[in-house]
Motif scaffolding. Structure first.
Motif, short mmCIF file in Angstrom:
data_model
loop_
_atom_site.label_atom_id
_atom_site.label_comp_id
_atom_site.label_asym_id
_atom_site.label_seq_id
_atom_site.Cartn_x
_atom_site.Cartn_y
_atom_site.Cartn_z
N SER A 76 -7.53 3.89 12.47
CA SER A 76 -7.08 2.59 12.02
C SER A 76 -6.24 1.95 13.13
CB SER A 76 -6.23 2.76 10.75
OG SER A 76 -5.77 1.53 10.30
N THR A 103 0.86 -1.18 0.00
CA THR A 103 0.00 0.00 0.00
C THR A 103 0.89 1.23 0.00
OG1 THR A 103 -0.10 0.20 2.42
CG2 THR A 103 -1.77 -1.20 1.36
N ARG A 104 0.32 2.37 -0.37
CA ARG A 104 1.07 3.62 -0.36
C ARG A 104 1.54 3.96 1.06
NH1 ARG A 104 -0.34 7.21 -5.00
NH2 ARG A 104 -1.48 5.92 -6.50
N GLY A 105 0.67 3.69 2.02
CA GLY A 105 1.05 3.98 3.40
C GLY A 105 2.24 3.15 3.85
N GLU A 161 -6.50 2.64 6.37
CA GLU A 161 -5.54 3.68 6.71
C GLU A 161 -6.29 4.89 7.25
OE1 GLU A 161 -3.14 4.70 3.38
OE2 GLU A 161 -2.01 2.84 3.40
N ARG A 203 4.17 11.74 1.14
CA ARG A 203 3.04 11.25 0.35
C ARG A 203 3.19 11.67 -1.12
NH1 ARG A 203 -2.33 9.95 1.71
NH2 ARG A 203 -1.87 10.53 3.88
N SER A 233 -7.36 1.02 2.20
CA SER A 233 -6.42 1.52 1.19
C SER A 233 -6.48 0.64 -0.05
CB SER A 233 -5.00 1.49 1.76
OG SER A 233 -4.63 0.16 2.07
N GLU A 263 -3.41 -1.06 -9.26
CA GLU A 263 -3.92 -0.75 -7.93
C GLU A 263 -5.37 -1.23 -7.84
OE1 GLU A 263 -2.93 2.99 -5.03
OE2 GLU A 263 -3.68 3.43 -7.03
#
Length: 424
Positions: A78, A37-39, A74, A49, A85, A67
């Motif tokens: 959370s 995930t981006r997180g 997120e 980010r 996400s 994606e």
């Protein structure tokens, strides 16, 4: 062009995964499953980010990532709540790989997806002693047939992997003094195969070509497919000749110049000169090599002398499958000779898995290997050893060759170079 395996690339990617991580490093984190995930990418790299978004955008535009839903929640609250996400995945449908496995008398070719699955495959006679120009030219023809059969555009081929029955200098892709490949020593295999591919398919003339020893690629394919957690994996291929491949910590171990694993030319007592003169002349020109007494060619010779005609390891395999008692006895004897050498190999490497593959890899041969290996090796060396036979069968080297290409092309540094070349 470097021929490092993907594991080496991932090790480099792991070291680079920080505030200087590039798009190739983020791709590596996603492909390895360390961040999906981006997180998770922000957490592992420390990138902002916006920076993560910019670098992922390059991968999306190249068609390498996709994606979709499925990530962990997120945001505030959370894991008690928050919006799920989007999960990042390597898009293994954007390209294909071609692979070929050369043996002494025939060849297998395949078209593979980036995930290692075989899309199309074919096999047919092809004599390696016809020489590199003719053999590699014929592979170009067969590659074109595979692409037509699978209805794939030649432009979708991102690389070609080739397995050969001889030692390979991975830095140059050239075979080095191969005992059973006359005329191939030092030949520019990469250049000729690129030309054959382009001429026969109309595909790109600069397609990357990686070449490695067949036992190495069999070991790599088998280890990645069935034993990914095994830190020390050894495969012994016993067909017309004898060779071994070793995978340590996920990377093929080749030695200084590609000569690692050439156990077929270890001298054994059974092949030494006796009262009646030299007992076993090897294809390399020496007497007493393991391959001269225990390979498929050696067993075929002994069968012929016993009145059972056989010319190669493939002929021996057919006789074993038919239950021929002479072939069964000779295969078990050959296994004992190989087991004697493997006792040293196991003591030195301490592998978790020892795989026996090739034409002779049946019950009689395996029984012989076990008899001598457990008799000669220290109990400490075999306490946690698993002795198995091939899982992928005749496709092992093809899967290994395809995997080698993918891991090379999508390793962090190489991925950055390719993105730049694509103008992304």
């Amino acid at each position: 062009m470097s021929d490092r395996t993907g594991h080496e690339g991932r090790a480099a990617g792991g070291r680079a995964a920080g505030r200087h991580a590039g798009a190739g490093d983020l791709l590596d984190l996603v492909r390895s499953g360390r961040a999906t995930t981006r997180g998770a990418l922000r957490e592992l790299t420390g990138l902002s980010r916006a920076t993560v978004g910019q670098r992922l955008d390059r991968l999306f535009r190249a068609g390498w990532l996709r994606e979709g839903a499925g990530g962990s929640p997120e945001g505030p609250g959370s894991p008690l709540g928050g919006r799920p996400s989007l999960r990042l995945e390597f898009d293994d449908t954007h390209a294909v790989v071609l692979a070929a496995d050369l043996e002494t008398r025939h060849a297998r070719t395949a078209l593979l997806g980036l995930g290692g699955e075989i899309v199309a495959e074919q096999a047919g006679p092809l004599a390696i002693d016809d020489g590199p120009d003719a053999v590699l030219g014929e592979l170009g023809v067969r590659f074109a047939e595979l692409l037509r059969k699978a209805e794939r555009d030649p432009a979708s081929v991102c690389g070609i992997g080739l397995a050969v029955p001889g030692p390979v200098d991975s830095g140059t892709g050239r075979v080095v003094q191969p005992p059973i490949m006359p005329g191939w020593d030092g030949y520019d295999i990469r250049g000729r195969l690129r030309r054959a591919f382009a001429e026969q398919t109309g595909g790109p003339a600069d397609v990357p070509v990686l070449v490695d020893n067949d036992a190495n690629l069999m070991a790599y394919g088998e280890q990645r497919a069935a034993y990914p957690r095994c830190a020390a994996f050894a495969l012994v291929k016993v067909s017309t000749g004898i060779g071994a491949g070793v995978v340590v910590d996920g990377a093929v171990y080749r030695g200084i110049d590609g000569g690692a694993g050439d156990i077929g030319h270890i001298r054994v007592p059974a092949g030494q000169s006796g009262p009646e003169g030299p007992a076993a002349l090897c294809k390399c020109g020496s007497y007493g090599c393991l391959a001269a007494v225990a390979s498929g060619r050696a067993v075929a010779r002994k069968l012929t002398e016993a009145g059972v005609p056989a010319a190669s390891g493939a002929d021996v395999r057919e006789l074993l499958e038919a239950g021929n008692p002479v072939a069964v006895g000779l295969a078990r004897e050959a296994g004992r000779h190989v087991g004697e050498v493997l006792a040293t190999v196991v003591t030195l490497l301490n592998p978790g898995v020892l795989m026996i593959a090739g034409d002779l890899a049946g019950t009689p041969f395996l029984t012989g290997v076990r008899e001598l290996l457990y008799q000669r090796a220290l109990p400490r060396s075999t306490a946690h050893l698993e002795i198995v036979t091939s899982r992928l069968g005749e496709s092992a080297a093809l899967v290994g060759a395809g995997t080698l290409v993918v891991e090379h092309l999508y390793a962090p540094r190489r991925a950055e170079e390719r993105l730049a070349a694509l103008g992304v």
